[in-house]
Design a protein around this motif. Structure first.
Motif, PDB file in Angstrom:
ATOM      1  N   GLU A  82       0.829  -1.207   0.000  1.00 16.86           N
ATOM      2  CA  GLU A  82       0.000   0.000   0.000  1.00 16.86           C
ATOM      3  C   GLU A  82       0.866   1.260   0.000  1.00 16.86           C
ATOM      4  OE1 GLU A  82      -3.321   2.239   2.800  1.00 16.86           O
ATOM      5  OE2 GLU A  82      -2.963   0.096   3.091  1.00 16.86           O
ATOM      6  N   HIS A  83       1.857   1.304   0.872  1.00 11.21           N
ATOM      7  CA  HIS A  83       2.714   2.490   0.959  1.00 11.21           C
ATOM      8  C   HIS A  83       3.535   2.676  -0.322  1.00 11.21           C
ATOM      9  CE1 HIS A  83       4.840   5.647   3.208  1.00 11.21           C
ATOM     10  NE2 HIS A  83       5.840   5.325   2.406  1.00 11.21           N
ATOM     11  N   VAL A  84       4.111   1.598  -0.836  1.00 10.70           N
ATOM     12  CA  VAL A  84       4.922   1.676  -2.052  1.00 10.70           C
ATOM     13  C   VAL A  84       4.056   2.127  -3.223  1.00 10.70           C
ATOM     14  CG1 VAL A  84       6.315   0.354  -3.704  1.00 10.70           C
ATOM     15  CG2 VAL A  84       6.615  -0.025  -1.236  1.00 10.70           C
ATOM     16  N   SER A  85       2.867   1.549  -3.320  1.00  5.88           N
ATOM     17  CA  SER A  85       1.953   1.904  -4.405  1.00  5.88           C
ATOM     18  C   SER A  85       1.568   3.381  -4.357  1.00  5.88           C
ATOM     19  CB  SER A  85       0.692   1.028  -4.331  1.00  5.88           C
ATOM     20  OG  SER A  85      -0.207   1.365  -5.346  1.00  5.88           O
ATOM     21  N   LYS A  86       1.220   3.870  -3.172  1.00  8.39           N
ATOM     22  CA  LYS A  86       0.857   5.289  -3.026  1.00  8.39           C
ATOM     23  C   LYS A  86       2.023   6.201  -3.405  1.00  8.39           C
ATOM     24  CE  LYS A  86      -2.687   5.016   0.561  1.00  8.39           C
ATOM     25  NZ  LYS A  86      -3.002   5.254   1.980  1.00  8.39           N
ATOM     26  N   ALA A  87       3.229   5.836  -2.971  1.00  3.53           N
ATOM     27  CA  ALA A  87       4.404   6.670  -3.254  1.00  3.53           C
ATOM     28  C   ALA A  87       4.683   6.728  -4.750  1.00  3.53           C
ATOM     29  CB  ALA A  87       5.620   6.124  -2.516  1.00  3.53           C
ATOM     30  N   ILE A  88       4.505   5.611  -5.439  1.00  2.34           N
ATOM     31  CA  ILE A  88       4.751   5.581  -6.884  1.00  2.34           C
ATOM     32  C   ILE A  88       3.656   6.334  -7.632  1.00  2.34           C
ATOM     33  CG2 ILE A  88       4.834   4.064  -8.916  1.00  2.34           C
ATOM     34  CD1 ILE A  88       6.243   2.001  -7.074  1.00  2.34           C
ATOM     35  N   HIS A  89       2.405   6.072  -7.272  1.00  4.29           N
ATOM     36  CA  HIS A  89       1.288   6.705  -7.985  1.00  4.29           C
ATOM     37  C   HIS A  89       1.207   8.208  -7.737  1.00  4.29           C
ATOM     38  CE1 HIS A  89      -0.212   2.463  -8.315  1.00  4.29           C
ATOM     39  NE2 HIS A  89      -0.219   2.886  -9.556  1.00  4.29           N
ATOM     40  N   SER A  90       1.650   8.668  -6.578  1.00  5.91           N
ATOM     41  CA  SER A  90       1.631  10.106  -6.301  1.00  5.91           C
ATOM     42  C   SER A  90       2.875  10.805  -6.858  1.00  5.91           C
ATOM     43  CB  SER A  90       1.536  10.345  -4.794  1.00  5.91           C
ATOM     44  OG  SER A  90       2.736   9.925  -4.172  1.00  5.91           O
ATOM     45  N   LYS A  91       3.739  10.020  -7.494  1.00  6.85           N
ATOM     46  CA  LYS A  91       4.982  10.529  -8.107  1.00  6.85           C
ATOM     47  C   LYS A  91       5.980  11.046  -7.062  1.00  6.85           C
ATOM     48  CE  LYS A  91       3.379  10.185 -12.404  1.00  6.85           C
ATOM     49  NZ  LYS A  91       3.391   8.896 -12.978  1.00  6.85           N
ATOM     50  N   LYS A  92       5.803  10.641  -5.792  1.00 10.45           N
ATOM     51  CA  LYS A  92       6.770  11.020  -4.760  1.00 10.45           C
ATOM     52  C   LYS A  92       8.056  10.207  -4.906  1.00 10.45           C
ATOM     53  CE  LYS A  92       3.496  12.489  -1.241  1.00 10.45           C
ATOM     54  NZ  LYS A  92       2.895  12.204   0.049  1.00 10.45           N
ATOM     55  N   VAL A  93       7.916   9.028  -5.534  1.00  9.86           N
ATOM     56  CA  VAL A  93       9.058   8.130  -5.699  1.00  9.86           C
ATOM     57  C   VAL A  93       9.081   7.615  -7.126  1.00  9.86           C
ATOM     58  CG1 VAL A  93      10.005   5.880  -5.025  1.00  9.86           C
ATOM     59  CG2 VAL A  93       9.063   7.387  -3.286  1.00  9.86           C
ATOM     60  N   ASP A  94      10.253   7.654  -7.733  1.00 13.37           N
ATOM     61  CA  ASP A  94      10.453   7.048  -9.047  1.00 13.37           C
ATOM     62  C   ASP A  94      10.570   5.541  -8.839  1.00 13.37           C
ATOM     63  OD1 ASP A  94      11.349   6.105 -11.500  1.00 13.37           O
ATOM     64  OD2 ASP A  94      13.105   7.408 -11.596  1.00 13.37           O
ATOM     65  N   VAL A  95       9.825   4.759  -9.609  1.00 14.03           N
ATOM     66  CA  VAL A  95       9.824   3.303  -9.456  1.00 14.03           C
ATOM     67  C   VAL A  95      11.233   2.723  -9.634  1.00 14.03           C
ATOM     68  CG1 VAL A  95       9.292   2.713 -11.857  1.00 14.03           C
ATOM     69  CG2 VAL A  95       8.511   1.207 -10.018  1.00 14.03           C
TER      70      VAL A  95
END
Length: 196
Positions: A82-95
């Protein structure tokens, strides 16, 4: 047997025995997260010595990181989809962001056997053939642990998604040279064979 032990330690590079032990314990805990907790409860929380038991649970507890100190790699290692998905989808983290050893999120998800997280990262365009500082791909990390069922499933998932089994690491080793499983070797050859 001696050659396999030497090869295994050689792959660790400059890793200390303590760090290797901690990573082994993490792997065991990832395979059976309830095991160390049950063992600790069964022993009534007593401090014991020897193989197994507290040595496993105390090392595992040492790895716990306060929530406010966690980074995306910590969430990936603990399979917090959940946390990884949110970070990627919100563009806070580059996959495809990398840690200090050049490992991407996909490397860590494969290393820990988190198949659903591997799928999520692949769906979000994780670079399947990204190499860490030692030249290892996520496929190589999965192969080195593929004796466990869920790791073998990850190997197949990576191959189906386009992982290149012909990429050599810095020592010139191919992924097939990492596994001792004839079934996985056969699978790797199937994906290495020319299409046509």
């Amino acid at each position: 047997e001696g050659q396999r032990k030497w090869s295994a330690w050689k792959q660790l590079g400059d890793m200390s025995a303590e760090q290797a032990m901690q990573e082994y314990v993490s792997c065991v805990c990832a395979l059976d997260p309830e095991g160390s907790q049950k063992l600790s409860e069964r022993r009534g929380g007593e401090k014991q010595t020897g193989f197994g038991g507290p040595a496993v649970s105390s090392l595992y507890q040492e790895e716990k990181i306060r929530e406010e100190d966690k980074n995306i790699f910590d969430y990936c290692r603990e399979n917090n989809i959940e946390h990884v998905s949110k970070a990627i989808h919100s563009k806070k983290v580059d996959v495809n962001t990398r840690d200090e050893e050049g490992r991407a999120l996909l490397h860590w998800a494969c290393d820990r056997g988190h198949k659903d997280l591997v799928s999520l990262l692949l769906q979000n365009n994780a670079d399947i053939n990204s190499q860490d500082d030692e030249g290892q791909t996520a496929l190589v990390l999965s192969l080195s642990l593929a004796s466990a069922c869920e790791f073998a499933e990850i190997v197949e998932l990576l191959l189906k998604a386009g992982a290149d089994p012909s990429i050599k690491d810095q020592e010139g080793s191919l992924p097939e040279e990492v596994t001792e499983s004839s079934a996985i070797s056969s699978l790797l050859r199937q994906y290495t064979a020319p299409k046509g």
